[in-house]
Structure formats: C-alpha cells, structure tokens
Write an enzyme that holds these catalytic residues in place. Sequence first.
Site, short mmCIF file in Angstrom:
data_model
loop_
_atom_site.label_atom_id
_atom_site.label_comp_id
_atom_site.label_asym_id
_atom_site.label_seq_id
_atom_site.Cartn_x
_atom_site.Cartn_y
_atom_site.Cartn_z
N LYS A 36 -1.92 -1.38 -3.72
CA LYS A 36 -2.86 -0.32 -3.53
C LYS A 36 -2.00 1.20 -3.87
O LYS A 36 -1.16 1.23 -2.98
CB LYS A 36 -3.46 -0.46 -2.23
CG LYS A 36 -4.69 0.65 -1.85
CD LYS A 36 -5.15 0.58 -0.53
CE LYS A 36 -6.03 1.87 -0.29
NZ LYS A 36 -6.50 1.67 1.38
N TYR A 82 0.83 -1.20 0.15
CA TYR A 82 -0.11 0.06 -0.01
C TYR A 82 1.00 1.25 0.05
O TYR A 82 1.86 1.43 0.88
CB TYR A 82 -1.01 0.15 1.20
CG TYR A 82 -1.76 0.90 1.38
CD1 TYR A 82 -2.05 1.94 0.56
CD2 TYR A 82 -2.34 1.11 2.69
CE1 TYR A 82 -2.93 3.24 0.71
CE2 TYR A 82 -3.18 2.36 3.30
CZ TYR A 82 -3.58 2.95 2.17
OH TYR A 82 -4.35 4.44 2.56
#
EC number: 4.3.3.7
Length: 300
Positions: free
Chosen positions: A166, A137
């Site tokens: 992400k 992420y």
Amino acid sequence: MSSTIKGIVAYPITPFDRDTGAFDPKTLHTLLDSMISSGVDAIAPLGSTGESAYLDDAEWESVAWETVDYVDRRVPTVVGVSDLTTAGALRRASIAADAGADAMMILPTSYWHLGEQEIREHVSAVADSVDIPTMIYNNPATTGIDMSPEFLVDLVSTVDGITMIKESTGDITRMNRINELSGGTIPFFNGSNPLALQSFSAGASGWCTAAPCLAPEQVVHFWRLLESGDRSGAGAVFDKIEPLLKVLVSRGLPSTVKAGLEFLGVDAGLPRRPLLPLDDNTRTALSDALSVARGVIVAS
C-alpha cells in the site's frame, strides 16, 4: 501465501459512544452493512481511519474480532496490525489470524527513526508469524518513515508473508516505479485519495480509502466503470467525488469521516483526543462536497 484482494478496499472508522467514549459495535455494523451492500471489495479495519493508534489493547482486540465476525466473509477483511513494538505487532497479528482475517496490513511506526534493517526485521517477523498474507504499508506523512519503491519491492520478493504493497505518499511516480520494478507482478494499492484515477493507470490493483464510509455507491461506481474500460465515465464520476476526497484528507480522517457521518444521520461519536472535531469552515466545505459526491447518479 497469495491474495485475491483488489478493487475498493474500504476503511471504516471506529465508532465511539458520544457520551461514554466506549467502542460502539452497533454503529460499526450499520457502517459495514452500508459499505458491503454498496459493493466494496474488501473491508480494512484498524488503519489510520480506524484510530488504531489511539485504542488500548482491549479495544483494539474488540474491534478486530467484531469487524471480522460481522463481515462474516461477505468480502475479504484486511486487519491493520501496526504497533510501536514488534512484540505488540506480533500479538495483534496473532489476534487477526485467530479472528479469521483474510489478510493483515502493517505500517512500520516508531518513536526513534528506524533504519532499513530494523524495518526489515520488524515487518518480516510479523509477516512470517501467521499464515495469512501481509500488505506492507508506506505512509511517511503519519509515521516519518519512508520506504522506497526499491525497498518495498525487495520486501515482497524476499519475505514470503508479504505479498502486497500500500503506497500512500501521494507521489504517482512511486507507483509507476513499483510497477516497473516488479514487471507488474506485485499487487499494489493506492492509499492517496486524490490519486485514485491516476493510480489505476499506473497499474494499481486497488484503492484503499475511507471514502466509502460516506459515499460508498459512488466510489464503487467509479471503480466499476474503470474496471469495465469506461475511463471517460469514470473520469466524470471522479470529478464529482474529488472535492470530497480532498476535504477528507485536509484534516485527520477520523475527524472528517465522523463529521460526514453526522451529516448523514449516523452518530459515530467524537474522534479520540488529542484529535478534535472539525472547525466550522471545514464542516461547511465537507457538507458541500458530500452533497455533490452523493448526487452522482449510480445506475442500478
């Protein structure tokens, strides 16, 4: 390791009892049922929306177990395991795996600036410690750590446990670059609400969002229209939900989402200090945007 996660990855808040400030599992159940029955594709507890950074270890563990157990594989779960230290993240990864999470997400975060080698060793150790896939992420707005598309793609290519990305910088060129570098083979997820429509055109596998806490049917409807190839219809829905998406990210997500739930008659308590409840002007803007978004007619 592989993952079939795609579509709407819904991020629940962590509800607190308004009087005691303790974790409130009953309200969490209500929220999870609402999102799952509306058709979200996955549930991702303990991210930024879930106030993971503000929970002590016992609270974090309770939320992780409670969420995975209550979801009960109705949809996949992606548990955020980020922690300031590698030892802490390893502990959380072990708990997530033991609880039965389908995947985990890690956001490198640190007091000191981390170099690429430090990031690589940190996330690699965590991803390889358990036998579930990891979503790496990138969110420099909250961590101050920015991982380039080249670095992210290299992590997925070289670390067996890391299988998804992400990307939350709000820069659509980053997503285009990830898609280009990987030849479309690496699943990546948009974490920037205002880019939801553009991100799918860039090849995103899904949208990680807290919006289903407040307008789950409308968010899912938007995705299903896109999935069916009806970009015009999806665009019309997005125009209606976009004001809500913008208000949600105008302040910390725990504050905006909990205020929105209050408008809907769900008391999820207050955001944990130092986060504060919304000011009157933002509450008004949120109420107006929420009414427009939830006014979208969803075909049965």
